[in-house]
Structure formats: structure tokens, C-alpha cells
Motif scaffolding. Structure first.
Motif, PDB file in Angstrom:
ATOM      1  N   PRO A   1      -1.225  11.131  -0.090  1.00 23.93           N
ATOM      2  CA  PRO A   1       0.055  10.439   0.100  1.00 23.93           C
ATOM      3  C   PRO A   1       1.025  11.191   1.008  1.00 23.93           C
ATOM      4  O   PRO A   1       1.771  10.558   1.756  1.00 23.93           O
ATOM      5  CB  PRO A   1       0.621  10.281  -1.312  1.00 23.93           C
ATOM      6  CG  PRO A   1      -0.261  11.013  -2.234  1.00 23.93           C
ATOM      7  CD  PRO A   1      -1.530  11.346  -1.523  1.00 23.93           C
TER       8      PRO A   1
ATOM      9  N   HIS B   1      -5.647  10.859   7.222  1.00 23.98           N
ATOM     10  CA  HIS B   1      -5.384  10.051   6.023  1.00 23.98           C
ATOM     11  C   HIS B   1      -6.661   9.319   5.592  1.00 23.98           C
ATOM     12  O   HIS B   1      -7.025   9.331   4.408  1.00 23.98           O
ATOM     13  CB  HIS B   1      -4.273   9.058   6.375  1.00 23.98           C
ATOM     14  CG  HIS B   1      -3.704   8.304   5.214  1.00 23.98           C
ATOM     15  ND1 HIS B   1      -2.996   8.902   4.199  1.00 23.98           N
ATOM     16  CD2 HIS B   1      -3.700   6.972   4.920  1.00 23.98           C
ATOM     17  CE1 HIS B   1      -2.596   7.981   3.334  1.00 23.98           C
ATOM     18  NE2 HIS B   1      -3.014   6.797   3.742  1.00 23.98           N
TER      19      HIS B   1
ATOM     20  N   HIS C   1       0.835  -1.210   0.000  1.00 22.21           N
ATOM     21  CA  HIS C   1       0.000   0.000   0.000  1.00 22.21           C
ATOM     22  C   HIS C   1       0.871   1.261   0.000  1.00 22.21           C
ATOM     23  O   HIS C   1       0.639   2.199  -0.771  1.00 22.21           O
ATOM     24  CB  HIS C   1      -0.938   0.011   1.211  1.00 22.21           C
ATOM     25  CG  HIS C   1      -1.614   1.331   1.407  1.00 22.21           C
ATOM     26  ND1 HIS C   1      -2.619   1.771   0.573  1.00 22.21           N
ATOM     27  CD2 HIS C   1      -1.401   2.350   2.282  1.00 22.21           C
ATOM     28  CE1 HIS C   1      -2.996   2.986   0.940  1.00 22.21           C
ATOM     29  NE2 HIS C   1      -2.267   3.369   1.985  1.00 22.21           N
TER      30      HIS C   1
ATOM     31  N   ALA D   1       8.850   5.981   4.588  1.00 18.24           N
ATOM     32  CA  ALA D   1       7.963   5.822   3.444  1.00 18.24           C
ATOM     33  C   ALA D   1       8.789   5.191   2.342  1.00 18.24           C
ATOM     34  O   ALA D   1       9.501   5.870   1.611  1.00 18.24           O
ATOM     35  CB  ALA D   1       7.394   7.173   3.015  1.00 18.24           C
TER      36      ALA D   1
ATOM     37  N   GLY E   1       1.203   4.158  -2.808  1.00 16.80           N
ATOM     38  CA  GLY E   1       0.937   5.544  -2.427  1.00 16.80           C
ATOM     39  C   GLY E   1       2.099   6.458  -2.796  1.00 16.80           C
ATOM     40  O   GLY E   1       1.887   7.583  -3.278  1.00 16.80           O
TER      41      GLY E   1
HETATM   42  C1  HEM Z   1      -3.226   8.243  -2.949  1.00 13.21           C
HETATM   43  C2  HEM Z   1      -2.552   7.607  -2.071  1.00 13.21           C
HETATM   44  C3  HEM Z   1      -3.157   6.908  -0.890  1.00 13.21           C
HETATM   45  C4  HEM Z   1      -4.437   6.547  -0.614  1.00 13.21           C
HETATM   46  C5  HEM Z   1      -5.675   6.755  -1.493  1.00 13.21           C
HETATM   47  C6  HEM Z   1      -4.442   5.923   0.681  1.00 13.21           C
HETATM   48  C7  HEM Z   1      -5.558   5.395   1.320  1.00 13.21           C
HETATM   49  C8  HEM Z   1      -5.545   4.695   2.500  1.00 13.21           C
HETATM   50  C9  HEM Z   1      -6.679   4.067   3.116  1.00 13.21           C
HETATM   51  C10 HEM Z   1      -8.098   4.062   2.525  1.00 13.21           C
HETATM   52  C11 HEM Z   1      -6.267   3.490   4.254  1.00 13.21           C
HETATM   53  C12 HEM Z   1      -7.097   2.642   5.202  1.00 13.21           C
HETATM   54  C13 HEM Z   1      -7.526   3.467   6.351  1.00 13.21           C
HETATM   55  C14 HEM Z   1      -8.244   2.596   7.336  1.00 13.21           C
HETATM   56  O1  HEM Z   1      -9.412   2.319   7.110  1.00 13.21           O
HETATM   57  O2  HEM Z   1      -7.597   2.199   8.300  1.00 13.21           O
HETATM   58  C15 HEM Z   1      -4.855   3.741   4.393  1.00 13.21           C
HETATM   59  C16 HEM Z   1      -4.084   3.313   5.437  1.00 13.21           C
HETATM   60  C17 HEM Z   1      -2.719   3.528   5.537  1.00 13.21           C
HETATM   61  N1  HEM Z   1      -1.932   4.211   4.639  1.00 13.21           N
HETATM   62 FE1  HEM Z   1      -2.556   5.069   2.933  1.00 13.21          FE
HETATM   63  N2  HEM Z   1      -3.165   5.918   1.170  1.00 13.21           N
HETATM   64  C18 HEM Z   1      -2.346   6.510   0.241  1.00 13.21           C
HETATM   65  C19 HEM Z   1      -0.995   6.719   0.347  1.00 13.21           C
HETATM   66  C20 HEM Z   1      -0.201   6.331   1.409  1.00 13.21           C
HETATM   67  C21 HEM Z   1       1.223   6.576   1.537  1.00 13.21           C
HETATM   68  C22 HEM Z   1       2.098   7.319   0.522  1.00 13.21           C
HETATM   69  C23 HEM Z   1       1.620   6.035   2.717  1.00 13.21           C
HETATM   70  C24 HEM Z   1       2.986   6.006   3.355  1.00 13.21           C
HETATM   71  C25 HEM Z   1       4.099   6.028   2.728  1.00 13.21           C
HETATM   72  C26 HEM Z   1       0.456   5.439   3.331  1.00 13.21           C
HETATM   73  C27 HEM Z   1       0.459   4.769   4.535  1.00 13.21           C
HETATM   74  C28 HEM Z   1      -0.639   4.183   5.114  1.00 13.21           C
HETATM   75  C29 HEM Z   1      -0.585   3.476   6.372  1.00 13.21           C
HETATM   76  C30 HEM Z   1       0.657   3.241   7.228  1.00 13.21           C
HETATM   77  C31 HEM Z   1      -1.892   3.065   6.643  1.00 13.21           C
HETATM   78  C32 HEM Z   1      -2.398   2.361   7.885  1.00 13.21           C
HETATM   79  C33 HEM Z   1      -2.321   0.907   7.713  1.00 13.21           C
HETATM   80  C34 HEM Z   1      -2.761   0.251   8.986  1.00 13.21           C
HETATM   81  O3  HEM Z   1      -3.963   0.046   9.159  1.00 13.21           O
HETATM   82  O4  HEM Z   1      -1.881  -0.009   9.788  1.00 13.21           O
HETATM   83  N3  HEM Z   1      -0.640   5.649   2.515  1.00 13.21           N
HETATM   84  N4  HEM Z   1      -4.439   4.493   3.315  1.00 13.21           N
END
Ligand code: HEM
Ligand code: HEM
Length: 173
Positions: free
Chosen positions: A98, A138, A43, A112, A47
Motif C-alpha cells: 500500500p 506495486h 481499490h 491517496a 488499500g
Molecule cells: C494491500 C494493498 C494493495 C494491494 C494488494 C494492491 C494490489 C494491486 C494490484 C494487483 C494492482 C493491479 C496491477 C495491474 O495488474 O495493473 C493494483 C493496481 C493499482 N493500485 Fe494497488 N494495491 C494495494 C494498495 C493500493 C493503494 C493503497 C493504492 C493507492 C492509494 C493503490 C493504487 C493502485 C493504482 C493507482 C493501481 C493502478 C490502477 C490502474 O491500472 O490504473 N493500491 N494494485
């Protein structure tokens, strides 16, 4: 040529499809993270790819400020204002989500990383409390993005129903 038949430059079409695929993939993968570090890393890599491609897309967009096809909605109409606002907010989400994800990872004490090939620079020191706030931001960002995407697609579909004009072709080769 009438407005409806004008097309976006090829480079914009390519960036547009690439971002759509990457962002939707990032969300579908995010929904399946659970406890899996591998899925979380996938993920994060997707991102980071969104962020890098979105930065290039924005630069490319600025090259075409004067050359993008005219909106199919008349100047000053509510539809035109909605269309342009949704486009602007989509740009904000493709960069903002992101960046917040990147900051969130840093705040939880992780880099990241992009498929293990390189890490983005560390923006924040470890601070799990801030991490939790950024995580909420986020998630909120991702939900706003989904809402915007629905409006974006609804705009094209409503335009088709009302005016029998397929605007989707403008963004397709
Ligand atoms: C357009 C880009 C991105 C989208 C649309 C996106 C979307 C999401 C979504 C929908 C979740 C789930 C939230 C939840 O229900 O818990 C999530 C979790 C997360 N995202 Fe992203 N994200 C993006 C980019 C990134 C980037 C660039 C990073 C870090 C480098 C990142 C790190 C994380 C982390 C660490 C989680 C939590 C995972 C967990 O549950 O431990 N995301 N993101
Ligand atoms: C996945 C399905 C999608 C479809 C079918 C779609 C379709 C389109 C179409 C047809 C246009 C041209 C509108 C016109 O006639 O002027 C357009 C423009 C645009 N789309 Fe999408 N889109 C999709 C996803 C996305 C996503 C995920 C984003 C951003 C995150 C996005 C951002 C934009 C922006 C910003 C524009 C305006 C072009 C510009 O000035 O840069 N679209 N889209």
C-alpha cells in the motif's frame, strides 16, 4: 495444553481476518479496474484501509511478543525457519504494497484518498516516469504477496497432512 491447542489472542485473530479480507478484496477489485475511475478509487480506498489496519496490527503484535503461542514447528527446523520467514514477509507486503501504491498515485498526480473522506499526505511531486516504475513495483509486490499466501496456506495444509494437527484452529476463535 499441547502446543497445537494453544490459541492466538483474540485481537490478533481479528486483525488477521480483517487484513486477509481487505487484501484479497483489494486484489480482486484491482483485477477489475480496467478504465473505471470508480473501481480504481474503490481499490485505493481498500488499500489505504489495509495500510491503516496493518499499522494497528503491527503495534498490537508488538504488545504480544512474549505471549503468542509457540510455533508448532521445532526450534531450528527448516519448517520453523520457512514459517517465520513467510510471516515476516507477509508483514512487509501488507505495509509495503500500500505504501508503494500511495507513492505511485502521488507520482501520477493523484492523492491517496480513503472513500473521499480524507487523503493521506502527499509524499511525492508529480512524476509520471517514476509513477510507471512504482506501478511495476506495486504489481510485483502484489504477485509476491500471492506467492507468499500460497506458501502460508500450504504450510498449514502440509502440517495437517503430515501431523494430523489442524493449526488453522489456532487463528480462529
Ligand atoms: C494491500 C494493498 C494493495 C494491494 C494488494 C494492491 C494490489 C494491486 C494490484 C494487483 C494492482 C493491479 C496491477 C495491474 O495488474 O495493473 C493494483 C493496481 C493499482 N493500485 Fe494497488 N494495491 C494495494 C494498495 C493500493 C493503494 C493503497 C493504492 C493507492 C492509494 C493503490 C493504487 C493502485 C493504482 C493507482 C493501481 C493502478 C490502477 C490502474 O491500472 O490504473 N493500491 N494494485
Ligand atoms: C486467507 C487465508 C489465511 C488463512 C487460512 C491463514 C491462516 C493462518 C494461521 C492458521 C495462522 C497461525 C499459524 C500458527 O499456527 O502459528 C496464521 C498466522 C499468520 N498469518 Fe495467516 N492466514 C491467512 C491469510 C493471511 C494473510 C492475507 C496474511 C498477511 C497479509 C497473513 C499473515 C499471517 C501472519 C503474519 C501470521 C503469524 C502471526 C503473527 O505472528 O502475527 N495470513 N495464519
Amino acid at each position: 495444553m499441547n502446543t497445537q491447542q494453544q490459541k492466538y489472542p483474540l485481537s490478533m485473530m481479528i486483525f488477521h481476518s480483517l487484513i486477509a479480507i481487505l487484501m484479497i478484496a483489494a486484489i480482486v477489485v484491482a483485477w477489475n479496474i480496467g478504465e473505471s475511475n470508480e473501481t480504481r478509487n474503490l481499490h485505493k480506498s481498500l488499500g489505504v484501509a489495509v495500510l491503516l489496519v496493518a499499522a494497528l496490527r503491527l503495534v498490537n503484535r508488538l504488545r504480544f511478543v512474549k505471549a503468542v503461542p509457540e510455533s508448532v514447528n521445532p526450534k531450528g527446523s527448516v519448517q520453523r525457519i520457512l514459517e517465520k520467514s513467510v510471516h515476516g514477509m507477509l508483514y512487509l507486503t501488507m505495509l509495503g504494497i500500500p505504501v508503494v501504491g500511495w507513492m505511485m498515485s502521488n507520482a501520477f498526480g493523484y492523492p491517496a484518498s480513503f472513500f473521499g473522506l480524507f487523503n493521506l499526505p502527499t509524499l511525492l511531486d508529480k512524476n509520471p516516469e517514476l509513477g510507471r516504475t512504482l506501478k511495476e513495483l506495486h504489481e510485483l509486490g502484489a504477485n509476491v504477496f500471492i506467492g507468499l499466501l500460497v506458501l502460508h496456506l500450504a504450510g498449514g495444509i502440509l502440517h495437517f497432512i503430515k501431523h494430523k494437527q489442524n493449526v488453522f484452529k489456532r487463528m480462529m476463535p
